[in-house]
Design an enzyme around this catalytic site. Structure first.
Site, PDB file in Angstrom:
ATOM      1  N   GLY A  65      32.787 -31.299   4.971  1.00  0.00           N
ATOM      2  CA  GLY A  65      31.891 -30.290   5.534  1.00  0.00           C
ATOM      3  C   GLY A  65      32.604 -29.003   5.884  1.00  0.00           C
ATOM      4  O   GLY A  65      32.233 -28.321   6.852  1.00  0.00           O
ATOM      5  N   PRO A  78      40.951 -20.156   8.878  1.00  0.00           N
ATOM      6  CA  PRO A  78      41.893 -19.027   8.918  1.00  0.00           C
ATOM      7  C   PRO A  78      42.087 -18.430  10.313  1.00  0.00           C
ATOM      8  O   PRO A  78      43.070 -17.717  10.545  1.00  0.00           O
ATOM      9  CB  PRO A  78      41.257 -18.002   7.966  1.00  0.00           C
ATOM     10  CG  PRO A  78      40.459 -18.823   7.008  1.00  0.00           C
ATOM     11  CD  PRO A  78      39.910 -19.947   7.848  1.00  0.00           C
ATOM     12  N   CYS A 114      50.573 -25.304   1.920  1.00  0.00           N
ATOM     13  CA  CYS A 114      49.880 -24.218   2.628  1.00  0.00           C
ATOM     14  C   CYS A 114      50.875 -23.572   3.577  1.00  0.00           C
ATOM     15  O   CYS A 114      51.252 -24.169   4.594  1.00  0.00           O
ATOM     16  CB  CYS A 114      48.670 -24.758   3.386  1.00  0.00           C
ATOM     17  SG  CYS A 114      47.727 -23.489   4.249  1.00  0.00           S
ATOM     18  N   CYS A 156      44.442 -13.189  -0.202  1.00  0.00           N
ATOM     19  CA  CYS A 156      44.721 -13.611   1.171  1.00  0.00           C
ATOM     20  C   CYS A 156      44.858 -12.387   2.064  1.00  0.00           C
ATOM     21  O   CYS A 156      45.374 -11.347   1.633  1.00  0.00           O
ATOM     22  CB  CYS A 156      46.018 -14.412   1.250  1.00  0.00           C
ATOM     23  SG  CYS A 156      46.008 -15.967   0.366  1.00  0.00           S
TER      24      CYS A 156
END
Length: 395
Positions: free
Chosen positions: A9, A43, A159, A341
């Site tokens: 989700g 983020p 990441c 980004c």
């Protein structure tokens, strides 16, 4: 009516669910399965750690935003996917599907490094809301009792952006409070050089990060693997020992156990350019769950990042392929995935782009400017609004 089940989700799962429903309408019964009823704008977790955001500023309730779109929500963890019978098993149910979209994100494999992690170890993390809240508490202790900070990434991480952001943000905030000289900052990474990011760099990113770290007196150790973490000390495989009061270390990534049997040895799922499983043609995998081979072998293993931007594009591609299957039409042409980004740097920010994400590239750039910071702030508000209203057709 076709039964489409979506696992996850977050960015990819919600986008895929909204987009399949938008494209197929009443031809599709869409169900989202997730063990978390919170959509978190990931983020912004570094900002939450710094105290610049509250949890309620960056979260939405998944069940509330799916209901108006006539999408069912099962608030449980998927325990197993049976690809042979096309069923997903949870603790209480067995759900059959015609198409399955896997967007489960990473399994944070802290156990691969003894002493790593906030639950059973001695380091902090910023990849989910609960861990970020705990990291914020550690950060406030540093302000009260200054000491050395170590930020970075262990081996097999894919990441790197949040770690760079926190290094810059903590530096900027400590300078604002006139106590930077009391807190040494070390950036520790498995990358072969600063700015590698798991993709061989982005434009001039190597020089960019080297210069920015030198200007801010942020020391760095690259191309290193962690042997173990003990209270207040990180021990590297080359024997180096690094003291800390706060260590925010990204852990190795693996595929989530419920879907890992569909994937490679680390549980990431092999797909084609429309994100369809290479063996099971009614299964799609997007975001961190899917496998991308690194562009180059590095001395210490690193993975390829799959950002929220990339994941949303993958979700739309997968949804279009499912819609074409159901209606017997030709899916849109395959396209190379690119990445953009916006990296906060505390008192400024950087815009980074690679097209395509893996070299050789048509375009690759890293640029700094206060305009990038305002873009990041604006995008946070825009994306939360978009998810709240189920507007998957917007960029």
């Amino acid at each position: 009516m076709k039964r489409i089940v979506v696992l996850g989700g977050s960015f990819g799962g919600l986008t895929a669910a909204f987009e399949v429903k938008r494209l197929l309408g009443k031809e599709a019964e869409v169900t989202v399965i997730s063990n978390d009823d919170r959509f978190v704008f990931l983020p912004s977790l570094p900002w939450l750690i710094m105290g610049w955001r509250r949890p309620e500023d960056i979260t939405l309730r998944v069940s509330d935003i799916l209901r108006p779109k006539d999408i069912q929500f099962l608030h449980e963890a998927a325990l197993q996917v049976d690809a042979e019978t096309s069923k997903v098993r949870t603790k209480t149910k067995e759900i059959a599907y015609d198409y399955l979209v896997i967007s489960t994100g990473p399994f944070l494999s802290f156990d691969e490094v003894p002493g790593l992690g906030p639950d059973n170890g001695y380091t902090d993390c910023t990849f989910d809301l609960d861990h970020a809240i705990k990291t914020g508490q550690t950060w406030r202790k540093i302000i009260e009792t200054p000491g050395p900070i170590v930020i970075g990434s262990a081996q097999m991480v894919s990441c790197f952006g949040p770690s760079y952001e926190l290094a810059f943000e903590m530096d900027a905030e400590l300078r604002r409070m006139k106590m930077r000289h009391k807190v040494p900052i070390l950036y520790l990474t498995s990358e072969p050089y600063l700015g590698h990011m798991g993709v061989g760099g982005l434009g001039n990113s190597k020089r960019f990060f080297e210069d920015e770290f030198a200007e801010r007196d942020i020391k760095s150790i690259v191309s290193q693997a962690i042997e173990e973490v003990t209270p207040g000390e990180i021990r590297l495989k080359d024997g180096t020992k690094i003291p800390f009061r706060l260590a925010m270390i990204a852990p190795p990534f693996k595929g989530v156990p419920s879907v890992a049997p569909l994937g490679n040895p680390r549980g990431f799922i092999p797909v084609d350019k429309r994100y369809r499983h290479t063996k099971n043609k009614n299964i799609f995998a997007i975001g961190v769950a899917m496998a991308i081979a690194p562009p180059e072998q590095t001395p210490v293993p690193t993975g390829v990042p799959k950002t929220g931007y990339m994941t949303v594009k993958m979700a739309k591609t997968a949804a279009a392929a499912i819609s074409a299957d159901v209606r017997g039409t030709t899916p849109p042409a395959e396209s190379e995935i690119d990445v953009m980004c916006l990296m906060d740097m505390g008192n400024t920010a950087a815009f980074m782009k690679a097209a395509p994400v893996l070299p050789p590239r048509q375009e690759s750039v890293t640029k700094k400017g206060i305009w990038a910071k305002w873009l990041k702030v604006g995008f946070e508000k825009y994306f939360l609004w978009k998810m709240k209203n189920g507007m998957s057709n917007l960029p």
